[in-house]
Design a protein around this motif. Sequence first.
Motif, short mmCIF file in Angstrom:
data_model
loop_
_atom_site.label_atom_id
_atom_site.label_comp_id
_atom_site.label_asym_id
_atom_site.label_seq_id
_atom_site.Cartn_x
_atom_site.Cartn_y
_atom_site.Cartn_z
N MET B 1 0.85 -1.21 0.00
CA MET B 1 0.00 0.00 0.00
C MET B 1 0.88 1.26 0.00
O MET B 1 1.83 1.36 0.77
N THR B 2 0.54 2.21 -0.85
CA THR B 2 1.36 3.41 -0.94
C THR B 2 1.26 4.24 0.34
O THR B 2 0.24 4.24 1.01
N ASP B 3 2.34 4.92 0.65
CA ASP B 3 2.37 5.74 1.86
C ASP B 3 1.81 7.13 1.57
O ASP B 3 1.70 7.95 2.47
N HIS B 4 1.49 7.40 0.32
CA HIS B 4 0.94 8.71 -0.05
C HIS B 4 -0.57 8.63 -0.16
O HIS B 4 -1.09 7.86 -0.96
N LEU B 5 -1.25 9.42 0.64
CA LEU B 5 -2.71 9.44 0.55
C LEU B 5 -3.17 10.27 -0.64
O LEU B 5 -4.23 10.05 -1.20
N ILE B 6 -2.35 11.26 -0.99
CA ILE B 6 -2.64 12.07 -2.17
C ILE B 6 -1.41 12.06 -3.06
O ILE B 6 -0.29 12.27 -2.58
N GLU B 7 -1.64 11.83 -4.32
CA GLU B 7 -0.53 11.86 -5.26
C GLU B 7 -1.04 12.41 -6.58
O GLU B 7 -1.98 11.86 -7.15
N THR B 8 -0.46 13.49 -7.03
CA THR B 8 -0.88 14.04 -8.33
C THR B 8 0.31 14.02 -9.29
O THR B 8 1.46 14.11 -8.87
N LYS B 9 -0.02 13.87 -10.55
CA LYS B 9 1.01 13.90 -11.58
C LYS B 9 0.63 14.90 -12.65
O LYS B 9 -0.38 14.73 -13.33
N GLN B 10 1.41 15.94 -12.73
CA GLN B 10 1.21 16.97 -13.76
C GLN B 10 -0.24 17.47 -13.79
O GLN B 10 -0.81 17.71 -14.85
N LEU B 11 -0.81 17.59 -12.62
CA LEU B 11 -2.22 18.00 -12.52
C LEU B 11 -2.38 19.44 -13.02
O LEU B 11 -1.73 20.35 -12.53
N THR B 12 -3.27 19.58 -13.98
CA THR B 12 -3.42 20.89 -14.65
C THR B 12 -4.89 21.25 -14.79
O THR B 12 -5.72 20.38 -15.10
N LYS B 13 -5.20 22.50 -14.55
CA LYS B 13 -6.56 22.98 -14.77
C LYS B 13 -6.50 24.29 -15.53
O LYS B 13 -5.81 25.24 -15.13
N ARG B 14 -7.21 24.32 -16.61
CA ARG B 14 -7.23 25.52 -17.45
C ARG B 14 -8.68 25.99 -17.59
O ARG B 14 -9.58 25.19 -17.84
N TYR B 15 -8.91 27.27 -17.38
CA TYR B 15 -10.22 27.87 -17.63
C TYR B 15 -10.06 28.78 -18.84
O TYR B 15 -9.54 29.89 -18.71
N GLY B 16 -10.46 28.32 -19.99
CA GLY B 16 -10.26 29.10 -21.21
C GLY B 16 -8.77 29.31 -21.42
O GLY B 16 -8.00 28.35 -21.49
N ASP B 17 -8.37 30.59 -21.49
CA ASP B 17 -6.96 30.89 -21.71
C ASP B 17 -6.17 30.92 -20.41
O ASP B 17 -4.94 30.98 -20.42
#
Lengths: 282, 309
Positions: B1-17
């Motif tokens: 089991m991973t020790d990371h409860l949260i893990e993001t990879k290159q998480l990106t959010k774009r609103y229009g420009d």
Amino acid sequence: MRGSLSAELLKLRKRPATWLVGAVFVTLGLVFAYLFPYLSYRGSGARQGPVAGSGEELLLDALPASLVPSALGGWPLFGGALALVLGALITGSEYSWGTLKTVLAQRPGRLAVLGGKLTAAGLVTAVMVAVSLAADALASWAIATAEHRAVDWPPPPDLARGMAAGWLIVTMWCVAGMFLGTVLRGTALPVGIGLVWALVVEQLVRGFASTLDAIDILQRWLPGTNAGALVAALGAPTQEQGRGTPGITDVVGGTHATFVVAGYLIILAAATAIVLRRRDVT
Amino acid sequence: MTDHLIETKQLTKRYGDRLAVDAVDLRVRRGEVYGFLGPNGAGKTTTLRMLLGLARATSGSARVLGAAPGQPAALARIGMLVESPGFYPYLSGRDNLRVVARYASQPARRVDTVLDLVQLASRAADRFGTYSLGMKQRLGVAAALLKEPELLVLDEPTNGLDPAGMADMRSLIRGLRERGHTVLLSSHLLGEVQQICDRVGVIFQGRLLREGTVEELRGGGSIVVRAEPLATAADIAGRLLGDASPVAVRGNALYLDAPAERAAQINRRLVEAGVEVHELRWSEPTLEAVFLELTNDRKESPHAWQPVG
């Protein structure tokens, strides 16, 4: 979905607006289906306009035997409008209060949350329909007693059909309000747009239907027209007959109307689900 | 089991420009209090929204408690307070929590437990609409604790609280860590983060600039010397400390990258060389200074700091 339904019912039960809409729904039904016609009958008899017809016709409409068509007569118009307001409040308020994120970050999932809302709305409209019919039945009994007329209740199958049709109409408008509340993420604009549609646009379209075939075809598929036609199929007098409530029409038959109203209910619920599922909560 | 409860990879959010979150790689370990630090509008709340499934990522991925964001099984183990607490104004505080408990399939008895925990029991029967900002915030935290969550996501949890309320909140968060909960909290208050967080991620203009413990971010201290002539002092200190301990001149002071124990030796050499020493002291940067340095560098040059990951 049980948790979502339970939460929705708690919110609706404790919300003053729910009781207010329900009370206005029942009161308007009593006033326009029984009080005004009866007062008109006790006055000079025959009338034109919304409370029209001969004195005897007015009285017959207010007796228990006419309970279903008389009680449902106003629902395509004011009943639908009030149900639309209720629907917009159920979903739109979640955006204006910022509660949707609180709700969606709990366990159930978006569709389960919506399922709870739709079921709760359906239960509330069922209660509104049942209470309104009960109040109307009481009023018709009181009128029959006061006028020394026979108290002949409609046969149970007719009563059941009336309740089912009434619930279908009111719930369809309620879901329309829920859809608008979700799409427009608030309450004021959905209520405004919904009421303009239900009370103005559909009436105008019906007014122009005799001038253009395309508009005539269009009106046969509108929710308000079909709600009115459904009530007409239960025996309510139509506007064309000269003494019907605005919105009651027989341009389509009862079966057509039932399927169209049910279709709108399903399509609007599905569209609400799609919007809620796909869109970010901001 | 991973020790990371949260893990993001290159998480990106774009609103229009507009790029709200730019390729964030974030890891929150089990049992830690992770501070997500950034000024208003840096992308903290948008990131938290994506982690809770309230907003969809434009690209990249995230795993929260081993599942994609928004999965009911994972949400059942997460408590959250994102932005302002969202409750029904016509319901009492207790009824609001009853509503949340029903959505979360939690027993009603938990409601009074969490009301006590946030010291709101005495006002629980009052309508939410009558609450002060601080009380609303505490009710939001109570709702987040209803599920006894494994992971708590708190967005600016001390917003609107008075100093005593802020201290209570910090104490509550420390208590949660001691009981084994993992906490991800966002804040723009450096002091708050410094006091309660095990690790910190600094986000600015949507990018995660640095990640590490408070100590790692602050780095080692330095010996500050004000002396005359400064150039001679810099020369002597440079020769004494060697290439491994760089000497920087900032304004009218020298900053020597050397341990505090060498201060006396440096002082002696400078005095022996005839340099007038006006001030010699040990200095540790505050997290605020590090944060301002990070964000100011970022403003001046988009490549001044390489993002983590």
